[in-house]
Design a protein around this motif. Structure first.
Motif, PDB file in Angstrom:
ATOM      1  N   ALA A  60       5.667   2.147   2.812  1.00 42.49           N
ATOM      2  CA  ALA A  60       6.907   1.921   2.065  1.00 42.49           C
ATOM      3  C   ALA A  60       7.230   0.441   2.179  1.00 42.49           C
ATOM      4  N   LEU A  61       7.603  -0.175   1.075  1.00 41.68           N
ATOM      5  CA  LEU A  61       7.882  -1.607   1.096  1.00 41.68           C
ATOM      6  C   LEU A  61       9.380  -1.798   1.155  1.00 41.68           C
ATOM      7  N   LYS A  62       9.848  -2.401   2.254  1.00 40.07           N
ATOM      8  CA  LYS A  62      11.303  -2.444   2.415  1.00 40.07           C
ATOM      9  C   LYS A  62      11.957  -3.435   1.461  1.00 40.07           C
ATOM     10  N   HIS A  63      11.157  -4.340   0.863  1.00 44.12           N
ATOM     11  CA  HIS A  63      11.733  -5.323  -0.046  1.00 44.12           C
ATOM     12  C   HIS A  63      11.593  -4.919  -1.513  1.00 44.12           C
ATOM     13  N   LEU A  64      11.029  -3.742  -1.763  1.00 43.94           N
ATOM     14  CA  LEU A  64      10.851  -3.310  -3.147  1.00 43.94           C
ATOM     15  C   LEU A  64      11.446  -1.921  -3.331  1.00 43.94           C
ATOM     16  N   PRO A  65      11.893  -1.617  -4.540  1.00 46.61           N
ATOM     17  CA  PRO A  65      12.539  -0.317  -4.757  1.00 46.61           C
ATOM     18  C   PRO A  65      11.590   0.869  -4.596  1.00 46.61           C
ATOM     19  N   SER A  66      10.295   0.659  -4.817  1.00 42.06           N
ATOM     20  CA  SER A  66       9.390   1.798  -4.627  1.00 42.06           C
ATOM     21  C   SER A  66       8.076   1.310  -4.049  1.00 42.06           C
ATOM     22  N   SER A  67       7.324   2.231  -3.478  1.00 47.92           N
ATOM     23  CA  SER A  67       6.026   1.832  -2.931  1.00 47.92           C
ATOM     24  C   SER A  67       5.023   1.731  -4.078  1.00 47.92           C
ATOM     25  N   LEU A  68       3.877   1.155  -3.798  1.00 46.59           N
ATOM     26  CA  LEU A  68       2.825   1.091  -4.808  1.00 46.59           C
ATOM     27  C   LEU A  68       2.158   2.452  -4.912  1.00 46.59           C
ATOM     28  N   VAL A  69       1.630   2.731  -6.075  1.00 43.96           N
ATOM     29  CA  VAL A  69       0.875   3.974  -6.248  1.00 43.96           C
ATOM     30  C   VAL A  69      -0.589   3.597  -6.500  1.00 43.96           C
ATOM     31  N   ALA A  70      -1.459   4.102  -5.641  1.00 45.18           N
ATOM     32  CA  ALA A  70      -2.883   3.765  -5.764  1.00 45.18           C
ATOM     33  C   ALA A  70      -3.586   4.765  -6.661  1.00 45.18           C
ATOM     34  N   ARG A  71      -4.523   4.251  -7.456  1.00 45.96           N
ATOM     35  CA  ARG A  71      -5.316   5.148  -8.310  1.00 45.96           C
ATOM     36  C   ARG A  71      -6.789   5.089  -7.955  1.00 45.96           C
ATOM     37  N   ALA A  72      -7.244   3.906  -7.590  1.00 45.35           N
ATOM     38  CA  ALA A  72      -8.651   3.743  -7.229  1.00 45.35           C
ATOM     39  C   ALA A  72      -8.802   2.450  -6.434  1.00 45.35           C
ATOM     40  N   ALA A  73      -9.965   2.305  -5.812  1.00 44.95           N
ATOM     41  CA  ALA A  73     -10.245   1.064  -5.085  1.00 44.95           C
ATOM     42  C   ALA A  73     -11.734   0.797  -5.143  1.00 44.95           C
ATOM     43  N   SER A  74     -12.076  -0.469  -5.275  1.00 41.19           N
ATOM     44  CA  SER A  74     -13.486  -0.832  -5.341  1.00 41.19           C
ATOM     45  C   SER A  74     -13.643  -2.278  -4.894  1.00 41.19           C
ATOM     46  N   GLY A  75     -14.581  -2.530  -3.987  1.00 38.21           N
ATOM     47  CA  GLY A  75     -14.795  -3.893  -3.493  1.00 38.21           C
ATOM     48  C   GLY A  75     -13.522  -4.477  -2.918  1.00 38.21           C
ATOM     49  N   PRO A  76     -13.067  -5.643  -3.426  1.00 38.41           N
ATOM     50  CA  PRO A  76     -11.848  -6.257  -2.886  1.00 38.41           C
ATOM     51  C   PRO A  76     -10.589  -5.792  -3.622  1.00 38.41           C
ATOM     52  N   TYR A  77     -10.750  -4.897  -4.577  1.00 42.74           N
ATOM     53  CA  TYR A  77      -9.638  -4.574  -5.472  1.00 42.74           C
ATOM     54  C   TYR A  77      -9.042  -3.190  -5.241  1.00 42.74           C
ATOM     55  N   LEU A  78      -7.715  -3.169  -5.418  1.00 42.42           N
ATOM     56  CA  LEU A  78      -6.989  -1.902  -5.486  1.00 42.42           C
ATOM     57  C   LEU A  78      -6.529  -1.748  -6.933  1.00 42.42           C
ATOM     58  N   TYR A  79      -6.645  -0.571  -7.486  1.00 49.67           N
ATOM     59  CA  TYR A  79      -6.127  -0.314  -8.835  1.00 49.67           C
ATOM     60  C   TYR A  79      -4.874   0.536  -8.672  1.00 49.67           C
ATOM     61  N   THR A  80      -3.745  -0.006  -9.127  1.00 51.12           N
ATOM     62  CA  THR A  80      -2.459   0.623  -8.834  1.00 51.12           C
ATOM     63  C   THR A  80      -1.602   0.715 -10.091  1.00 51.12           C
ATOM     64  N   ASP A  81      -0.412   1.291  -9.891  1.00 53.35           N
ATOM     65  CA  ASP A  81       0.541   1.353 -11.001  1.00 53.35           C
ATOM     66  C   ASP A  81       0.979  -0.047 -11.437  1.00 53.35           C
ATOM     67  N   ARG A  82       0.660  -1.059 -10.636  1.00 54.84           N
ATOM     68  CA  ARG A  82       0.953  -2.447 -11.047  1.00 54.84           C
ATOM     69  C   ARG A  82      -0.310  -3.177 -11.449  1.00 54.84           C
ATOM     70  N   GLY A  83      -1.308  -2.426 -11.780  1.00 47.32           N
ATOM     71  CA  GLY A  83      -2.549  -3.047 -12.247  1.00 47.32           C
ATOM     72  C   GLY A  83      -3.501  -3.362 -11.107  1.00 47.32           C
ATOM     73  N   ARG A  84      -4.488  -4.196 -11.393  1.00 47.31           N
ATOM     74  CA  ARG A  84      -5.508  -4.537 -10.401  1.00 47.31           C
ATOM     75  C   ARG A  84      -4.987  -5.598  -9.435  1.00 47.31           C
ATOM     76  N   LEU A  85      -5.139  -5.319  -8.159  1.00 45.80           N
ATOM     77  CA  LEU A  85      -4.652  -6.255  -7.138  1.00 45.80           C
ATOM     78  C   LEU A  85      -5.793  -6.619  -6.195  1.00 45.80           C
ATOM     79  N   VAL A  86      -5.887  -7.899  -5.822  1.00 43.51           N
ATOM     80  CA  VAL A  86      -6.825  -8.246  -4.751  1.00 43.51           C
ATOM     81  C   VAL A  86      -6.185  -7.770  -3.448  1.00 43.51           C
ATOM     82  N   ASP A  87      -6.909  -6.983  -2.712  1.00 36.53           N
ATOM     83  CA  ASP A  87      -6.348  -6.306  -1.541  1.00 36.53           C
ATOM     84  C   ASP A  87      -6.589  -7.106  -0.260  1.00 36.53           C
ATOM     85  N   TYR A  88      -5.507  -7.456   0.422  1.00 35.04           N
ATOM     86  CA  TYR A  88      -5.641  -8.100   1.736  1.00 35.04           C
ATOM     87  C   TYR A  88      -5.058  -7.223   2.846  1.00 35.04           C
ATOM     88  N   CYS A  89      -4.764  -5.981   2.493  1.00 37.40           N
ATOM     89  CA  CYS A  89      -4.311  -5.039   3.512  1.00 37.40           C
ATOM     90  C   CYS A  89      -5.526  -4.256   4.010  1.00 37.40           C
TER      91      CYS A  89
END
Ligand code: PMP
Length: 423
Positions: A20-49
């Motif tokens: 849960a992200l305390k600075h955002l109204p909602s958490s991210l929703v994950a759909r898929a992940a591949s290599g360095p990327y997360l595919y989420t409700d906010r589009g493709r993100l480079v993942d550093y988590c």
């Protein structure tokens, strides 16, 4: 909206607080992940988590996937001994010689809980020392002044842990030799074990002085207590030998998890054979688990180890962290921010503050709000930094030079925007 539905069925809308992200109204929703990327409700993100450090080869690594698929073909649980788990344990012992014998469980939480129970059983003493801001999972012995989500959400000491248990967990400041020696003296002959993250990755990143780790080793030995290194994050991330290999310190017991399971549930506690032989059925300290040494986790873990043994994943991941650390320092410096960046191997974190970060107090003195603001802006630029000042950014073998360049270009824009927004 999915998060609204989630809030109806899960406390806080999530199944683990750090999601849960305390600075955002909602958490991210994950759909898929591949290599360095997360595919989420906010589009493709480079993942550093990177699943809080559980992924070191990159998401959905083909070798891990194949190993898991091959395991599924043979069935996925037997609750019997398998050849693979022996091979897996032999490989771990080869790389981490202090782990002479081990037990494979399902989570880091189970690993530290059992390591502490074992230390108590071995020494026939009750008190443990842990460190402020270190996190060892979510069980009663260690949810006292804990880091990670417990720090992010301002509940370092959990409600519901009996006072009688809290009394047995003495908390000392991290990376402070004198305070540690004083704590040992105060506990006296009741000290069963000292548990520590040899590099702290749950209160941002805190890299201790070599003398601190040396003092932990020498002092526990002197007073007949066990030293437990919690390498759930650092094991098979700071190289094949973990933090203990890097700093040249041999703990009595070690806990592992995360990277060594390739993203499948795993935990391991192990160490001196003479101590481990107290674990049931060879001894009186009880541990058991329907899913212990789960064949899918073991198959994934073996595949990860084989890949790590080539050295290549560490080279790529470590270089990525190095370039990002330098890049962030450079961008922040140019734009006039006071930022401290800490980095070791494929872990890094940065803090909006002057001076250095060597203790949890230094982390507390950094500007958490600025970190979260930058986090939010970076998200809009396609970069998912670790979601809290009290967590660590992780790189993986999939974070190639191009990915790092893409990230730094995005972060440049993010820092610029931060500057504009704060005026
Ligand atoms: N120890 C350390 C050092 C950790 O970072 C964590 C998880 N963040 C744990 C233990 C607990 O592991 P798990 O989440 O697998 O229970």
């Amino acid at each position: 909206m999915l998060f609204e539905r989630a809030r109806q069925v899960f406390p806080g809308g999530v199944n683990s607080p750090a999601r849960a992200l305390k600075h955002l109204p909602s958490s991210l929703v994950a759909r898929a992940a591949s290599g360095p990327y997360l595919y989420t409700d906010r589009g493709r993100l480079v993942d550093y988590c990177m699943a809080f450090g559980a992924i070191i080869l990159g998401h959905a690594h083909p070798r891990v996937k194949r190993a898991v698929e091959e395991q599924l073909e043979r069935g996925w649980i037997y609750a019997l001994l398998t050849e693979q788990e022996v091979e897996f344990a032999e490989a771990i012992r080869r790389h981490m010689p202090s782990v002479e014998k081990m037990r494979i469980v399902n989570t880091g939480t189970e690993a530290t809980m059992n390591a502490i129970r074992l230390a108590r059983g071995y020494t026939k003493r009750d008190v443990i020392i842990k460190f402020d801001g270190n996190f060892h999972g979510s069980h009663d012995y260690v949810l006292v002044k804990a880091g990670s989500g417990a720090a992010t959400w301002g509940i370092p000491t959990s409600a519901g842990v009996p006072q009688d248990v809290v009394k047995l967990t003495v908390v000392a400041p991290y990376n402070d030799v004198d305070a540690f020696l004083k704590a040992v003296k105060e506990v006296g002959d009741r000290l069963a074990a000292v548990i520590a993250e040899p590099v702290a990755g749950n209160y941002g990143l805190i890299i201790p002085d070599a003398e601190f780790l040396k003092a932990l080793r020498e002092e526990t030995k002197r007073v007949g207590a066990l030293l437990i290194f919690d390498e759930v994050i650092t094991g098979f991330r700071l190289g094949l030998g973990g933090a203990q290999g890097r700093f040249g310190i041999r703990p009595d017991l070690t806990t592992l998890g995360k990277a060594v399971g390739g993203g499948f549930p795993i935990g391991i506690f192990g160490g001196r054979a003479e101590v481990m032989d107290l674990v049931a059925p060879s001894g009186p300290v009880y541990n058991a688990g329907t899913y212990n040494a789960h064949p899918v986790s073991v198959a994934a873990g073996l595949a990860v180890l084989k890949e790590l043994e080539t050295g290549e994943p560490f080279r790529t991941a470590d270089e990525a962290a190095e370039r990002l650390a330098k890049g962030i320092e450079d961008i922040a410096g140019r734009l006039g921010f006071d930022v401290v960046v800490k980095k070791i191997a494929s872990m890094f974190q940065f803090y909006f503050k002057k001076g250095d970060v060597k203790t949890p107090q230094d982390v507390r003195e950094s500007n958490e709000k600025m970190y979260l603001k930058l986090h939010e802006i970076a998200l809009r630029h396609g970069v998912y930094l670790t979601p809290s000042q009290f967590e660590v950014n992780f790189t993986s073998a999939a974070h190639t030079r191009e990915v790092v360049e893409e990230t730094l270009a995005a972060l440049e824009k993010a820092f610029q925007q931060l500057k504009t927004e704060i005026g």
